[in-house]
Structures are given as C-alpha cells and as structure tokens.
Design a protein around this motif. Structure first.
Motif, short mmCIF file in Angstrom:
data_model
loop_
_atom_site.label_atom_id
_atom_site.label_comp_id
_atom_site.label_asym_id
_atom_site.label_seq_id
_atom_site.Cartn_x
_atom_site.Cartn_y
_atom_site.Cartn_z
N ARG A 12 29.80 14.70 2.09
CA ARG A 12 30.83 13.80 1.56
C ARG A 12 30.26 12.39 1.40
O ARG A 12 29.23 12.06 1.97
N TRP A 13 30.96 11.56 0.64
CA TRP A 13 30.47 10.21 0.42
C TRP A 13 30.36 9.45 1.73
O TRP A 13 29.44 8.64 1.92
N SER A 14 31.29 9.72 2.65
CA SER A 14 31.25 9.02 3.94
C SER A 14 30.05 9.45 4.77
O SER A 14 29.50 8.65 5.54
N ASP A 15 29.61 10.72 4.62
CA ASP A 15 28.41 11.18 5.33
C ASP A 15 27.18 10.41 4.85
O ASP A 15 26.36 9.95 5.66
N SER A 16 27.06 10.29 3.54
CA SER A 16 25.88 9.58 2.98
C SER A 16 25.90 8.11 3.39
O SER A 16 24.85 7.54 3.74
N LEU A 17 27.07 7.49 3.33
CA LEU A 17 27.16 6.07 3.71
C LEU A 17 26.86 5.90 5.19
O LEU A 17 26.15 4.95 5.58
N SER A 18 27.35 6.80 6.02
CA SER A 18 27.08 6.73 7.45
C SER A 18 25.58 6.85 7.73
O SER A 18 25.03 6.12 8.56
N MET A 19 24.92 7.76 7.02
CA MET A 19 23.48 7.93 7.24
C MET A 19 22.69 6.73 6.73
O MET A 19 21.69 6.34 7.33
N ARG A 20 23.17 6.14 5.63
CA ARG A 20 22.48 4.94 5.14
C ARG A 20 22.65 3.80 6.13
O ARG A 20 21.69 3.03 6.36
N MET A 21 23.81 3.67 6.73
CA MET A 21 24.01 2.63 7.74
C MET A 21 23.19 2.91 8.99
O MET A 21 22.68 1.99 9.64
N ASP A 22 23.03 4.19 9.32
CA ASP A 22 22.22 4.55 10.48
C ASP A 22 20.77 4.17 10.25
O ASP A 22 20.06 3.73 11.17
N VAL A 23 20.30 4.33 9.02
CA VAL A 23 18.94 3.93 8.66
C VAL A 23 18.78 2.41 8.78
O VAL A 23 17.75 1.91 9.24
N GLU A 24 19.83 1.67 8.39
CA GLU A 24 19.79 0.22 8.57
C GLU A 24 19.77 -0.14 10.06
O GLU A 24 19.04 -1.06 10.48
N ARG A 25 20.57 0.57 10.85
CA ARG A 25 20.61 0.31 12.29
C ARG A 25 19.22 0.42 12.92
O ARG A 25 18.79 -0.45 13.69
N LEU A 26 18.50 1.48 12.59
CA LEU A 26 17.17 1.66 13.15
C LEU A 26 16.21 0.57 12.70
O LEU A 26 15.35 0.13 13.47
N ALA A 27 16.35 0.15 11.45
CA ALA A 27 15.49 -0.94 10.97
C ALA A 27 15.76 -2.21 11.77
O ALA A 27 14.81 -2.88 12.24
N LEU A 28 17.02 -2.56 11.94
CA LEU A 28 17.37 -3.77 12.69
C LEU A 28 16.88 -3.69 14.14
O LEU A 28 16.34 -4.65 14.68
N GLU A 29 17.08 -2.53 14.77
CA GLU A 29 16.64 -2.38 16.16
C GLU A 29 15.12 -2.49 16.25
O GLU A 29 14.59 -3.10 17.20
N LEU A 67 0.81 -1.22 0.00
CA LEU A 67 0.00 0.00 0.00
C LEU A 67 0.85 1.27 0.00
O LEU A 67 0.82 2.05 -0.94
N LEU A 68 1.59 1.52 1.07
CA LEU A 68 2.28 2.80 1.22
C LEU A 68 3.76 2.59 1.51
O LEU A 68 4.12 1.73 2.31
N THR A 69 4.61 3.37 0.86
CA THR A 69 6.05 3.29 1.08
C THR A 69 6.55 4.57 1.75
O THR A 69 5.89 5.61 1.71
N VAL A 70 7.72 4.47 2.33
CA VAL A 70 8.36 5.63 2.98
C VAL A 70 9.79 5.69 2.49
O VAL A 70 10.50 4.69 2.49
N ALA A 71 10.21 6.88 2.07
CA ALA A 71 11.59 7.08 1.61
C ALA A 71 12.13 8.36 2.21
O ALA A 71 11.38 9.19 2.75
N SER A 72 13.45 8.52 2.12
CA SER A 72 14.09 9.73 2.65
C SER A 72 15.23 10.13 1.74
O SER A 72 15.92 9.28 1.17
N TRP A 73 15.43 11.46 1.58
CA TRP A 73 16.63 11.91 0.88
C TRP A 73 17.55 12.70 1.81
O TRP A 73 18.52 13.31 1.38
N VAL A 74 17.25 12.69 3.12
CA VAL A 74 18.10 13.40 4.07
C VAL A 74 19.48 12.73 4.09
O VAL A 74 19.60 11.54 4.39
N GLY A 75 20.48 13.50 3.76
CA GLY A 75 21.84 12.98 3.69
C GLY A 75 22.24 12.50 2.32
O GLY A 75 23.42 12.23 2.08
N TYR A 76 21.27 12.40 1.40
CA TYR A 76 21.56 11.91 0.05
C TYR A 76 21.26 12.96 -1.02
O TYR A 76 21.41 12.69 -2.21
N ASP A 77 20.81 14.13 -0.61
CA ASP A 77 20.44 15.17 -1.58
C ASP A 77 21.65 16.07 -1.84
O ASP A 77 22.01 16.89 -1.00
N LEU A 78 22.28 15.90 -2.99
CA LEU A 78 23.48 16.65 -3.33
C LEU A 78 23.20 17.72 -4.38
O LEU A 78 24.14 18.26 -4.97
#
Length: 980
Positions: A262-279, A244-255
């Motif tokens: 920096r590339w490391s900032d975007s990767l860090s934020m993507r990993m942080d998003v994974e961390r919250l999903a796992l938790e 039905l409904l999806t959720v997306a974010s461009w925070v940290g990925y909007d260049l």
C-alpha cells in the motif's frame, strides 16, 4: 579474464578443522555419510559398465532398504541431511571467498590507494586538482539492493556464511578454534529454511543491514581518496566531495506484478530509510565531537525527533479518510520548519572544515556521505510494469489495443506526444492518493510526497518492467510532468522481453526524436535504462540474453553518438538474473562484471565519447551476503570500484567472436531457438509442474505467480506465468540447469572445429562457455531421470515383483495403478530425452576445448554430496508415495475428492493435502451428548472414536518426510549458489 587453469580456493577455514567441528556435533551422521559415499562410488563404477544402471536410483533404493530394515531411522536421515547441509554451507562460503578475492582490509586499502594515485596521474605527471576532482566526484558505479524470493536462508545464517568466508569476526579478529566450533554449531542448529512466510518488513531489515555495511565500506573508500588527495593537493584536498559509487534500494517500492504493498507501506519504508540516515549521521558527529559540529547535531536531532513522531502517526488505515486526513494536516503544518534538504547540514560541515576543525578528514568523509545520500540511507527505486502505465492513461487516450499494435502504434505515439505538449502540473494531497485506484498514478503521487516531505533533492528512479515501446516511456514522462516531479525523476525502461531485446536500442533512438523527451534528459543529464537477465534468460537462455543485451549496448552507443544529445550520460542498470544462482557469472567478480558489461561494449561507449554509469542488483539474501560482514562488504565494493575505474579493453579487432558475425549470429540463433521451442513445449511445462515450487520453502514476500491489478492470481499453465526465480529454482532442484546450458550442445555440434577456433581466440566466447561448463558440472541427468522415474508405473511394478514384504509390495502395486492413469511420466520423459540428446553434444564440445580446466578446483568438493542429496530425497519421496498408497478414502464433502488429494500429494502439495486429511479424519472424536438427544448411546461412530492411528502412522510421517525433502532443497541451493 576467465581463469586459464584451475585455481584452488583460498579458504579461511581448513577442511580438517571444519570436519572436526562437525564430528563433535553429528558423529553418527558423519559415519553414515562416509558409508553412503563409498557405496555411491561402487554404484558409479557399476554404471560405467552397464548403461542401464542408475547410480542415483540405486542409492535411493539402498537408502529405502536401510530405512525399511531398521538400519537407519528418520532421525538418522534428518541428521544426515543436517550434515550434508552444513557441508553445502561450507562449500558455499568457500565459493564466496574465492569469488570476492582479496578480503584483507589493509591490502584492499593499499590497492585502492594505488588506484587513486593512478587516477591522479597522466603521462607520468600529476593531473590538475580540477581534473582529479572531476574524476573522483563522478558516479561510475551503482549498487541496487533488490528483494524478490531470493532469501534462501535467514539473516543470521547469511551473516554466518559471510563470517566463515572472511575467516574473522566483525571486529576483524581471526576466528579461533572455539569460534569455529560455535559457528558450526550455529550452522547446524539454526533452520536453513522455514515454512513461515517471509514478510516485507523482514526483507527491509535484512536490506538495511546490508546497506549499513556498504556505508561503512564507502567511508573507508572516501578516507583513502582524501588521504591520496592530501598528499598530492595539500591546499585543496578538503574541498573534495567524492562520489564514485551510489547505493539504491527498491525494497518496499517495487510494485511490479504485486498489489499487496500500500502507499502507506512505501511511505513508511522511505521514512525508515531517512531515520537510519539521520541516526548514522548523528553517530558519526558524536564520534567526531567538538563545538564546531554542535549546530549540525541539533538540526539533525530535531529532524529525527519529528520523523519518529511522523512514523508513529503513519500507523494508520490508509483507506480511512479521517485518519489519513489527520496525518496529512500534521505533515503539512510541519513543512515550514521541516528538514527536507541535507545541504543545510553540509553547509555547516563546510564551515567547520574551513574553520580549521580538529578532525577535518573525518568531517570531509561525513560531508561526502551526506552529499551522496542526502536524507536517505539508500536512494529510491520505484518500479511498476508497462501494463499498469497503459491502464492509467486509458482515460486520456483512446487505447483500444496494445500500445505495440502496428495498426495503432503511430497514433498512440502522436496522441501521447500531444498530451506532453500541453500538460500542466496539478496539485494533489493525501486524499487524492488514497482515492486513486490506478497504481501508476498513485506511485507518481507518492514520489511527489517523498520530495515534498522527506527529501526535496533526492533523485528518484522510476523503473518500468516489460517496456516494449516508446509510448510507455512517454506515458511515464506525461505523469511525471502532471504530478510535478519530472525534474527529479529518472525514467528507466526495462528491456527483458523478446521484443525489447530485439528493439531496445530502437526504442531509445525513437525517444531521442521526441523534443519533449530530449529536453527532459538534457535537464536530468542522463538517459536511463534497465536490462533484465531473469525473464530474458528463461525465454531464450542465459547466454543469448547476455548477447542480446550486449547488442543493445553496442547499437545504442552508435545511435546516441548520432543523436546530438551531447553531454548526456547513459545509466544502465543490470538486474543480473540467474545462471548458477543469482549473480550472472559463477567464477569471480571480474568475470561477473565483464560478462554483464563486456569490455567490447565498454570500448564502444568510450570511443563514442559517452560516459556510462553501470549499476547492478544484489538481490535478496543471496545478494546481501556480500555485504553481511564489514570486511567482505569492503572487499566487494573494492572489486566494483576497481572494475569501474579500469580502462576497457578494445577487443573488437582482437576478439574473433565480434569479427566472425556469421558464426556468432548462428550460434546465438541456435541456442535462442532451442530455448524458445522448449518454452512453448507443453511437455516442458509438465516438467516444471512435476513438483512445481512444492520442493521449496517460501523465500520472499512476492508471490511466485504474477498478480493482476486487483490481486487475482494467474493460473500456472505456461512456464512464462511462473516468475523467473522460482522457474530457475525448480530446474536447480530437479538437477538440470536448463536455462543456462540448453541449446549449447546443438550450437557447438554444428561446426565443432570452428567452435574450438572461436573459443581459443575469443575472450567473450571463453567467458560464457565457462559459465555453461560450471552449470553442466552441477547438472546431473541421472538425478533428473530419478525424479522422472518416480512417476513410471512400470518401475513400481518391477520393484513390487522383488519386494519381500507383502504389504509393501501391495502398496507399490496400488501406487502403480494410481500412476498408470496419468500421462505425466510420458510427458516429462520426452523432455528428459531432449536434454539428454543436447547434453551429449554439449559434453563433446566442452571436452574439445578443455572447459573443465577453467573451473576452480573447489567445484569438485560438493559433487559427491550433491548426488547423495538427490538420492536421499528420491528415497524420501519413495516413502511419501507409498504412504499416499495407504491413505484412507473419504467422501467428496471437503471441497476436494480423494483422487484430487492423491494428485496433490504426488505433486508434493503436502501442506494443503494434510489440512484436508486432518479435517476429514480428526485425531480425536467428539461423542454425541446423551442429554442433547434424550437417550444414551453405547455405540461410537468412526468420527466419534477419532483417527489417532492414521495421524500417527500416516499423516505425521508424511509431514516429517516432506519437511526433510525441503530441507534438502536448501542444501542443493547452497551448492548451486542461490535459490534461483
């Protein structure tokens, strides 16, 4: 449907209860506010009898006189601003509640249950399970969490606003009197704006809080789906995986237009998003319990532990080869046992469900959440602009002019198509990404790393801003294939410029003639596009932008039907843009969604047999507020689902706006032309630069001006060089919503009788007219004239002539002499006259259709306070300008001259100017050391004595008054609905 009559807001908190709480905190300010409100009524009555009378300027002068006579202090005015801000905040929360509609959790669940029951019914009979499954497992709507400078207030206050709107705590318990008192005290004591810069990490934390509440809302929706399915399909319901409904974010990925991520900032934020999903998954499994879920828990916990170590190692210098190399080697070594696909876990949950686990329904809900989001708390939207892609491909194609250049356009398309035909995937590592200077290439490399090391199954959206040609999309596809991510990336051009609004459907149609692109979209199963209301809205006006975007949709339905790409869906992401604040339409969610994606356009796609998934942005704190309370988030998601699953009304044969194309086109062209001429008017640029963005606190991590690839700023010389949000925020603070209302008066006046007929017969016309009426209600030309008059030397001289205080009169004369050398007043006054003339016509048109009856009653609640805020701020600027007239001169040895400094201060660039002044006039002197010079000196120079008096009487009051002016800006933004 636009409300046909005024409707009262269903406020959760009574006005009397709120006022009682205010009086406990600010009793003196309440009395002063009432006194000034009564005086304002008197001034307005006098103005009705004297067209030269200005209520706003009279009130500003009255406040100045009260301050001069010692009847009110700066502290009193500060308390008054606090009170007016609290009132504005309450008004904003009332609008929020009325906008969202039903908030009660049980009632919303009952509405959803009926909706899903209807979805399982056709012609009075229950549809097959497969048919029901197909309907609930299809994505029909998407929320995109975006950022930008739209964080008007803090996360804490945003949550307070949501709580006030909901009328209950996060636990669902209604607010008591004590709770309300505490909430009002929080609203009063916490700053509603701050001079501190908001960072990307702040935005990420705020975004993730909102996304967390969206997840909670979706779990409730999934539970209702399963509840309905269990009743109707008792033997099969547990096999469902509703989407039905999806959720997306461009925070940290909007260049787009920024070079600070920096590339490391975007990767860090993507990993942080994974961390919250796992938790989140682990928390749900812990609540469910049982031996059946133990294997899934173990796998997720191991993945979380490994991720925590990865994120710690990612705290590196992204330009240091040794550090990046060590990080890369560790990641590579972990790949064999790394969890990069949630299917391994969902298979375990399926086994548990099939095995008769005790909490089957809860497991089914969790499995649906995992299947929809994978190893991500929100899907990923990367964004760059077309120029970045063009620069990246220059080494592969001989690009000598713009890709839009008619003389070379065809050649460029042929050459990029040839590259696509022969492209072969390349291998990259983190060293490749670290050394790549072209942002566009680096982003594709980063996507490849996301897919390899974070989530191999997650689809990534690739948004391209300012996309005016198919060449840009094909270039993106070339890089997607080059870096091996084309099968997982959805390329989405953004149509927002004048060219794209005219030709967006043609761009897609031309792409569908390219065999490589057609193969790509068939593989992905969807064509993606994005429409931008922000830039488009200021270039040509909000309503023409909406109509142009609708035209793209209608024509695209026809071209897709003819193209032969059967079975391919269309995904349209609307970034909404500003009208009266962020959110496209100010009346209700129903109006917001039907304004953005009109029923007629929906019907066109349905008739063409094309499934459309609509996505919309919720931007910054002004958008996250809808998801800052669990019940409010659930209500918001319910409104979105209700809209997406409703049947579109085929208005083509009933709505005369679509039938009388001569009239509708003429109306469109009139408003569009008015705004285009305004944008090119140098006097309009001067109007925006009257104070620029100096009335605003920082409201986001992104700069208000666009950045070049290397980070250099673009000079602010034309309105288009200021980003859309601050552009609209400036208009809001000056008291006139030009981007929404300009040109409509002229368009209505061309044939007022026909406009009345169209309005009465057209749902589309009524809807955009309601938006214009709302913006007009919040606009005040008298306030705008008050700001313009600040720069009129004649007014200062006339005021000096009647000023009894000789020193103050002298300061007014000095200020008038400062202003007489500037043409600022004359330039801005010309724009004021343009607005005044158009508004006279607009008021006639709105009165002819009774447009005020479409507005909710609550719009009247804020109006007296809004006028007071403008008047008090003009009074504060009066005092600031008079301080400027008293400033001491200094030599040009501080990288600026006294004249430059005066101009900065008259533009309210106070922070920089005070820095120079404090350097030029230090508060305490440093006497010369007698030993150093071999003899004693009893004389002290000015620098040695210090300038404590100047700091006490000039610099500190200037800073204090400036802070008050910006605090007023936040209150004005509350009443407007958002910062932009």
């Amino acid at each position: 449907m636009v409300h046909p009559t005024k409707t009262a807001a269903t406020s959760a908190i009574t006005t009397d209860a709120f006022r009682d709480s205010e009086k406990k905190i600010l009793p003196g300010a309440c009395d002063l506010r009432d006194e000034l409100a009564d005086r304002l009524v008197l001034f307005q009555r006098e103005a009705r009898e004297n067209h030269l009378q200005s209520p706003t300027r009279r009130m500003a002068l009255h406040v100045s006189c009260l301050a001069q006579d010692g009847q009110v202090s700066v502290s009193d005015l500060s308390d008054l601003v606090r009170l007016l801000t609290i009132n504005a905040f309450k008004y904003r929360s009332e609008r929020l509640r009325a906008y969202v509609g039903e908030i009660d959790r049980e009632r919303n669940e009952a509405t959803l249950r009926t909706l899903f029951q209807d979805l399982a019914c056709q012609d009075g009979k229950t549809v097959s399970f497969d048919a029901f499954k197909a309907r609930v497992e299809r994505e029909v709507f998407g929320i995109v969490i975006t950022a930008h400078p739209t964080f008007t207030v803090s996360q804490d206050l945003t949550c307070a606003e949501a709580t006030l709107a909901a009328g209950r705590g996060v636990d669902g318990v209604p607010l008591s009197s004590a709770d309300l008192d505490a909430l009002v005290r929080t609203i009063a004591e916490k700053p509603h704006g701050t001079p501190d810069q908001i960072g990307l990490d702040d935005e990420q934390r705020f975004a993730l809080m909102a996304i967390g509440n969206i997840h909670k809302a979706l779990r409730r929706i999934y539970a209702v789906v399963f509840d309905v399915a269990r009743d109707l399909y008792p033997d099969q319901w547990q096999t469902l995986t509703p989407r039905l409904l999806t959720v997306a974010s461009w925070v940290g990925y909007d260049l787009d237009g920024r070079a600070d991520i920096r590339w490391s900032d975007s990767l860090s934020m993507r990993m942080d998003v994974e961390r919250l999903a796992l938790e989140g998954y682990l928390h749900s499994l812990a609540d469910i319990g049982g031996a059946e879920v133990a294997p899934a828990q173990a796998m997720l916990q191991t993945a979380l532990d490994n991720l925590a170590a990865d994120m710690e190692r990612l705290k590196l210098n992204p330009d240091n080869a040794d550090e990046v190399g060590a990080f890369s080697r560790t990641l590579s070594a972990s790949l064999e046992h790394r969890l990069v696909n949630i299917a391994q876990v969902t298979d375990m949950l399926t086994n548990a469900i099939n095995g008769g686990a005790a909490k089957t329904a809860e497991l089914a809900v969790l499995r649906a959440e995992m299947a929809n989001f994978g190893l991500a708390f929100a899907h990923t939207h990367m964004r760059i602009n077309a120029t970045q892609l063009t620069n990246a491909v220059r080494h592969d194609i001989d690009i000598t002019t713009s890709p839009e250049d008619p003389a070379n356009r065809r050649r460029y398309l042929v050459e990029i198509s040839a590259l696509l035909d022969k492209v072969q995937p390349v291998k990259i590592n983190f060293g490749t990404m670290m050394n790549e200077r072209a942002t566009a290439k680096r982003v594709f490399m980063l996507v490849a790393k996301f897919l390899k090391y974070v989530d191999a199954a997650e689809p990534v959206r690739f948004l391209i801003a300012e996309c005016n040609t198919p060449f840009t999309v094909l270039t993106a596809l070339y890089f997607a294939k080059l870096f091996g991510v084309a099968d997982k990336i959805d390329i989405s051009p953004l149509f927002e410029t004048g060219v794209a609004l005219d030709q967006g459907h043609e761009i897609i149609a031309e792409l569908l003639k390219n065999p490589t692109y057609v193969d790509y979209v068939k593989t992905r199963g969807r064509i993606c596009m994005q429409t931008g209301f922000s830039d488009a809205g200021r270039y040509i006006g909000q309503v023409p932008a909406s109509l142009a975007i609708e035209r793209i949709r209608i024509k695209l339905a026809k071209s897709m039907q003819k193209s032969g790409v059967d079975g391919v869906d269309l995904l349209i992401f609307d970034t909404h843009g500003e009208s009266i604040g962020r959110g496209a339409h100010p009346l209700s969610f129903a109006d917001r969604l039907d304004y953005t994606y009109p029923p007629h356009a929906r019907a066109c796609f349905k008739n063409a047999g094309i499934h459309v998934k609509q996505e919309v942005s919720f931007q910054g704190g002004d958008g996250y507020v809808y998801f800052s309370h669990p019940d409010l988030a659930f209500a918001t998601v319910c409104r979105l689902i209700e809209h997406a699953l409703s049947e579109p009304k085929n208005t083509g044969s009933l709505d005369v706006f679509y039938e009388d194309t001569d009239y509708s086109l003429d109306y469109f062209m009139t408003v569009k032309g008015f705004n285009e001429r305004l944008m090119e008017n140098a006097n309009y640029a001067a109007t925006l630069n009257l104070f620029g963005t100096n009335l605003l606190y920082p409201t986001g991590s992104r700069k208000v001006k666009r950045q070049h690839e290397g980070g250099a700023q673009v000079d602010l010389e034309h309105p288009s060089q200021v980003r859309a949000i601050p552009h609209n925020a400036i208009l809001q603070q000056l008291g006139y919503f030009s981007n929404t209302i300009s040109g409509h008066g002229k368009a209505m006046a061309k044939d007022l009788d026909r406009f009345v007929e169209i309005f009465q017969l057209s749902d589309r016309c009524r809807r955009f007219t309601a938006m214009v009426a709302f913006a007009r209600h919040l606009s005040n030309l008298d306030a705008l004239h008050g700001y313009v008059s600040l720069f009129d030397p004649a007014i200062w001289l006339r005021r000096a002539a009647i000023e009894p205080n000789a020193k103050r009169a002298e300061q007014m004369q000095t200020l008038a002499n400062m202003l007489r050398h500037s043409s600022r007043h004359e330039k801005v006054n010309r724009v004021y006259r343009i607005f005044l003339n158009d508004t006279l016509y607009l008021d006639q048109g709105l009165k002819a259709v009774g447009a005020d009856q479409m507005l909710p009653e609550l719009v009247d609640e804020c109006y007296p306070d809004l006028l007071l805020l403008h008047a008090v701020r003009i009074a504060l600027i009066h005092e600031m300008f008079l301080i400027v007239a008293r400033l001491p001169k200094f030599s040009d040895r501080y990288d600026t001259s006294s004249d430059d400094l005066v101009n900065e201060l008259l533009n309210l660039d106070v922070e920089h100017a005070l820095g120079v002044l404090r350097q030029a006039f230090p508060v305490s002197g440093v006497p010369a050391d007698a030993k150093a010079f071999g003899e004693e000196s009893t004389y002290r120079t000015g620098d040695e004595r210090g300038y404590e008096k100047e700091h006490r009487e000039l610099f500190e009051p200037l800073e204090q008054l400036y802070d008050l002016t910006r605090r007023i800006s936040i209150a004005v933004a509350h009443m407007s609905g958002a910062v932009g």
